[in-house]
Design a protein around this motif. Structure first.
Motif, PDB file in Angstrom:
ATOM      1  N   UNK A  40       0.831  -1.201   0.000  1.00  0.00           N
ATOM      2  CA  UNK A  40       0.000   0.000   0.000  1.00  0.00           C
ATOM      3  C   UNK A  40       0.873   1.262   0.000  1.00  0.00           C
ATOM      4  N   UNK A  41       0.510   2.209  -0.847  1.00  0.00           N
ATOM      5  CA  UNK A  41       1.204   3.491  -0.929  1.00  0.00           C
ATOM      6  C   UNK A  41       0.167   4.610  -0.932  1.00  0.00           C
ATOM      7  N   UNK A  42       0.668   5.844  -0.928  1.00  0.00           N
ATOM      8  CA  UNK A  42      -0.240   6.976  -0.975  1.00  0.00           C
ATOM      9  C   UNK A  42      -0.713   7.448   0.384  1.00  0.00           C
ATOM     10  N   UNK A  43       0.171   7.382   1.386  1.00  0.00           N
ATOM     11  CA  UNK A  43      -0.149   7.846   2.741  1.00  0.00           C
ATOM     12  C   UNK A  43       0.902   8.865   3.188  1.00  0.00           C
ATOM     13  N   UNK A  44       0.990  10.004   2.506  1.00  0.00           N
ATOM     14  CA  UNK A  44       2.072  10.969   2.786  1.00  0.00           C
ATOM     15  C   UNK A  44       1.997  11.604   4.163  1.00  0.00           C
ATOM     16  N   UNK A  45       0.851  11.543   4.830  1.00  0.00           N
ATOM     17  CA  UNK A  45       0.714  12.182   6.142  1.00  0.00           C
ATOM     18  C   UNK A  45       1.090  11.271   7.301  1.00  0.00           C
ATOM     19  N   UNK A  46       1.400  10.014   7.010  1.00  0.00           N
ATOM     20  CA  UNK A  46       1.820   9.098   8.064  1.00  0.00           C
ATOM     21  C   UNK A  46       3.261   9.414   8.482  1.00  0.00           C
ATOM     22  N   UNK A  47       3.639   9.114   9.732  1.00  0.00           N
ATOM     23  CA  UNK A  47       5.020   9.390  10.174  1.00  0.00           C
ATOM     24  C   UNK A  47       6.031   8.513   9.451  1.00  0.00           C
ATOM     25  N   UNK A  48       7.226   9.069   9.257  1.00  0.00           N
ATOM     26  CA  UNK A  48       8.318   8.304   8.645  1.00  0.00           C
ATOM     27  C   UNK A  48       8.850   7.287   9.639  1.00  0.00           C
ATOM     28  N   UNK A  49       9.166   6.104   9.144  1.00  0.00           N
ATOM     29  CA  UNK A  49       9.687   5.024   9.975  1.00  0.00           C
ATOM     30  C   UNK A  49      11.113   4.675   9.566  1.00  0.00           C
ATOM     31  N   UNK A  50      11.835   4.066  10.497  1.00  0.00           N
ATOM     32  CA  UNK A  50      13.182   3.552  10.230  1.00  0.00           C
ATOM     33  C   UNK A  50      13.251   2.116  10.721  1.00  0.00           C
ATOM     34  N   UNK A  51      13.886   1.253   9.930  1.00  0.00           N
ATOM     35  CA  UNK A  51      14.072  -0.147  10.335  1.00  0.00           C
ATOM     36  C   UNK A  51      15.438  -0.274  10.994  1.00  0.00           C
ATOM     37  N   UNK A  52      15.466  -0.640  12.279  1.00  0.00           N
ATOM     38  CA  UNK A  52      16.718  -0.747  13.031  1.00  0.00           C
ATOM     39  C   UNK A  52      16.908  -2.173  13.515  1.00  0.00           C
ATOM     40  N   UNK A  53      18.153  -2.569  13.659  1.00  0.00           N
ATOM     41  CA  UNK A  53      18.444  -3.927  14.106  1.00  0.00           C
ATOM     42  C   UNK A  53      18.307  -4.084  15.604  1.00  0.00           C
ATOM     43  N   UNK A  54      18.274  -2.991  16.337  1.00  0.00           N
ATOM     44  CA  UNK A  54      18.198  -3.081  17.801  1.00  0.00           C
ATOM     45  C   UNK A  54      16.832  -2.736  18.353  1.00  0.00           C
ATOM     46  N   UNK A  55      16.063  -1.882  17.638  1.00  0.00           N
ATOM     47  CA  UNK A  55      14.784  -1.424  18.157  1.00  0.00           C
ATOM     48  C   UNK A  55      13.593  -1.860  17.314  1.00  0.00           C
TER      49      UNK A  55
END
Length: 467
Positions: A40-55
Motif C-alpha cells: 500500500x502506498x499513498x499515505x504521505x501524512x503518516x510518520x516516517x519510519x526507520x528499520x533498526x536492528x536493535x529497536x
C-alpha cells in the motif's frame, strides 16, 4: 532458566541445514504461506519510519534526525502497520524487523504481514534468532553496498510452525526469559556505572587532598587555598600557578620519533598509524612538536573533556597540542590524574576561549594562569601508587562484569535459538508463567492441553524482539 527444559520426545528431520531436527508434530511451511506482502502506498501524512536492528521498526525521529527523502516523494513510500515485518537493506545482517509503529517506509523495503494474526509473536522471535539470521545469507543478492535479500527466493523457503497454542507458549516463555535476562544485564551495567563513579570520586578526593591516601582519613589540618574553586587544601600543601610548575615545549624537527595522540580514556598513547575507522595523515613530521617522556600533553580543543595525559616515551604530537615540561621535580602522573578531574575540567572551561562553548580551546597562555595543587613530592608518589592500585582493582571488576554481561547475552541468544527451532520444549515451563500483558490481552497459556481447549485470544509482541 533453561536448566529444567528437556528436548522434545520425538523429532524429525526438517530438510533444512539451519534447522536440523524439529519436533515431530511441528509443521514445515513455506514462508509465502505464512506471510503476505503489503504494498500500500499513498499515505504521505503518516510518520516516517526507520528499520533498526536493535529497536525494530520505529519512528525515524526516535532513531535519527536526518531524512533522506524529499517531501514530494512521501506518497511513494510503503505503508507499515503495527505487527508487520520489514525486510530492510541490512536485514541479512540482523534479521527481519518487527513494526511497533504505524507509518511509511522506503519503497526499497519489503513489508510483510502474517496471514494469521496470532503468528506474529512467535515469528518475531524466530526472525531475530541466530540460526535464522545466518540462514538469510543464502538469500542475499548483489555485491557490497548493493546487497539485499531476494524475497522471491526467501518466500519459497520453509519455516518451522508449532501448533497455535504452542506458538503462544514459546512467545510467552521467551518474553519472560528475555525480560528476566535484561534485568540482570541492566543491573550489571549499573554496577559498572557505580564502579566508574567510585573511581572518579576516589581520584578527586586523593589529588585534591580531601583524603590522605596513607591513612584513609582526612588530613589533620587544612587552610584556605586562596583560589575559590580549589577551596581548602592540606595545611602543608602548596598552591601555584601552572606557569611556575611547567614550561611550554615548542621544539620541532624530530621527524623520526613515533607519533603520539591523546585519548579521552587512556591519556597519551602511540597513534595507530594503520588507519582504522579514522584515517590520519601526517604531511610533514618535522612540523610536529617534540614531547619527552614524563612531559604533560593536552589537546587544546578537548582539554575541557579531559584530553590530557603523561607522555609515556619520547615522540611527536600535533601542532594543535600543548606540550609542557616540568620545571621542578614532580610526579608527572599525579598531574595526569589531577588534570582529568571534574574540578579541573570546570576550571579549564573558564580559561578557554572560542566562538562557541564546545569549540573553546585552551592555549598555553590560558593554561599557565590556572592554579594547581602542589603536594610534597613523596605524597605525590604515594597518591599515584594508591590510585594506580585502586584503578587496576576497579578495572578488573569492570572487566569481569562486562564478561558476565557478554555471557548473559550469549545465553539469551542460544536460548532463543533452541526454543524457536524446537530443540527445547517449553510447554510445561510456559504453563507456569503468567501471560505478559501485551498487545491484544493476557491470560495463562497452557500448551500441555489440546489446542481446542486453549484460549483463542491474539497476542502482540511483548518486549523487544532480538533485544
Amino acid at each position: 532458566m533453561a536448566a529444567d527444559l528437556m528436548p522434545y520426545p520425538a523429532v524429525k528431520h526438517s530438510g533444512a541445514d539451519w534447522l536440523g531436527d524439529v519436533p515431530e508434530h511441528w509443521e514445515l511451511r513455506r514462508t509465502k504461506t505464512l506471510l503476505k506482502q503489503r504494498t500500500e502506498k499513498g499515505f504521505p501524512n503518516e510518520p516516517l519510519l526507520a528499520a533498526t536492528q536493535t529497536k525494530g521498526v520505529v519512528r525515524k525521529e526516535e532513531y535519527e534526525n536526518r531524512t533522506v527523502l524529499a517531501l514530494k516523494d512521501l506518497h511513494l513510500l510503503k505503508l507499515v502497520r503495527v505487527g508487520d515485518f520489514v525486510i530492510s537493506l541490512r536485514s541479512f545482517q540482523g534479521g527481519i524487523e518487527y513494526a511497533r509503529e504505524r507509518g511509511i517506509i522506503s519503497p526499497a523495503y519489503t513489508v510483510l504481514f502474517p496471514v494469521r494474526p496470532d503468528d506474529h509473536r512467535y515469528l518475531a522471535h524466530l526472525f531475530k534468532s541466530a540460526p535464522y539470521v545466518e540462514n538469510l545469507s543464502f538469500f542475499v543478492t548483489g555485491i557490497r553496498q548493493g546487497q539485499n535479500i531476494d524475497y522471491a527466493r526467501l518466500a519459497r523457503s520453509r519455516l518451522p510452525l508449532p501448533p497455535s497454542v504452542e506458538r503462544r507458549a514459546i512467545a510467552c516463555f521467551l518474553d519472560h526469559a528475555k525480560a528476566h535476562i535484561q534485568r540482570y544485564v541492566r543491573a550489571k551495567e549499573r554496577l559498572i556505572e557505580l564502579l566508574e563513579e567510585q573511581r572518579e570520586i576516589g581520584i578527586q578526593q586523593a589529588v585534591t587532598g580531601q583524603i590522605d591516601v596513607r591513612t584513609g582519613q582526612p588530613y589533620p589540618a587544612y587552610r584556605d587555598s586562596g583560589v575559590e574553586w580549589l577551596g581548602n587544601v592540606p595545611e602543608h600543601w602548596r598552591v601555584g600557578r601552572n606557569r611556575w610548575l611547567f614550561q611550554e615545549r615548542t621544539e620541532t624537527g624530530f621527524g623520526s620519533l613515533p607519533v603520539l595522540e591523546v585519548s579521552l580514556r587512556d591519556g597519551v598513547r602511540i597513534r595507530d598509524m594503520k588507519g582504522g575507522q579514522r584515517k590520519q595523515r601526517i604531511v610533514d613530521r618535522n612540523q610536529y612538536k617534540r614531547a619527552k617522556k614524563d612531559d604533560i600533553a593536552y589537546n587544546t580543543m578537548r582539554m575541557w573533556q579531559g584530553a590530557v595525559g603523561v607522555v609515556p616515551e619520547d615522540g611527536l604530537v600535533s601542532p594543535a597540542y600543548v606540550v609542557m615540561a616540568p620545571v621542578e621535580r614532580m610526579e608527572s602522573r599525579y598531574y595526569g590524574y589531577l588534570f582529568r578531574t571534574e574540578i579541573y575540567k570546570n576550571a579549564v572551561k573558564t580559561f578557554s576561549r572560542g566562538i562557541v562553548s564546545d569549540r573553546d580551546r585552551l592555549y598555553w597562555d590560558g593554561f599557565k594562569r590556572i592554579a594547581s595543587f602542589v603536594p610534597p613530592l613523596e605524597e605525590q608518589s604515594a597518591i599515584v601508587d594508591f590510585l594506580d592500585h585502586a584503578g587496576r582493582r576497579i578495572e578488573a571488576q569492570v572487566s569481569a562484569t562486562k564478561r558476565q554481561i557478554d555471557l548473559l547475552r550469549e545465553y539469551r541468544t542460544r536460548l532463543i535459538a533452541d526454543v524457536v527451532t524446537g530443540k527445547l520444549d517449553v510447554r510445561e515451563a510456559a504453563a507456569r508463567l503468567p501471560e505478559v500483558d501485551s498487545i491484544g490481552g493476557g491470560g495463562r497459556v497452557d500448551a500441555t492441553q489440546p489446542e481446542s481447549k486453549a484460549h483463542a485470544t491474539d497476542y502482540g509482541v511483548a518486549g523487544e524482539a532480538g533485544a
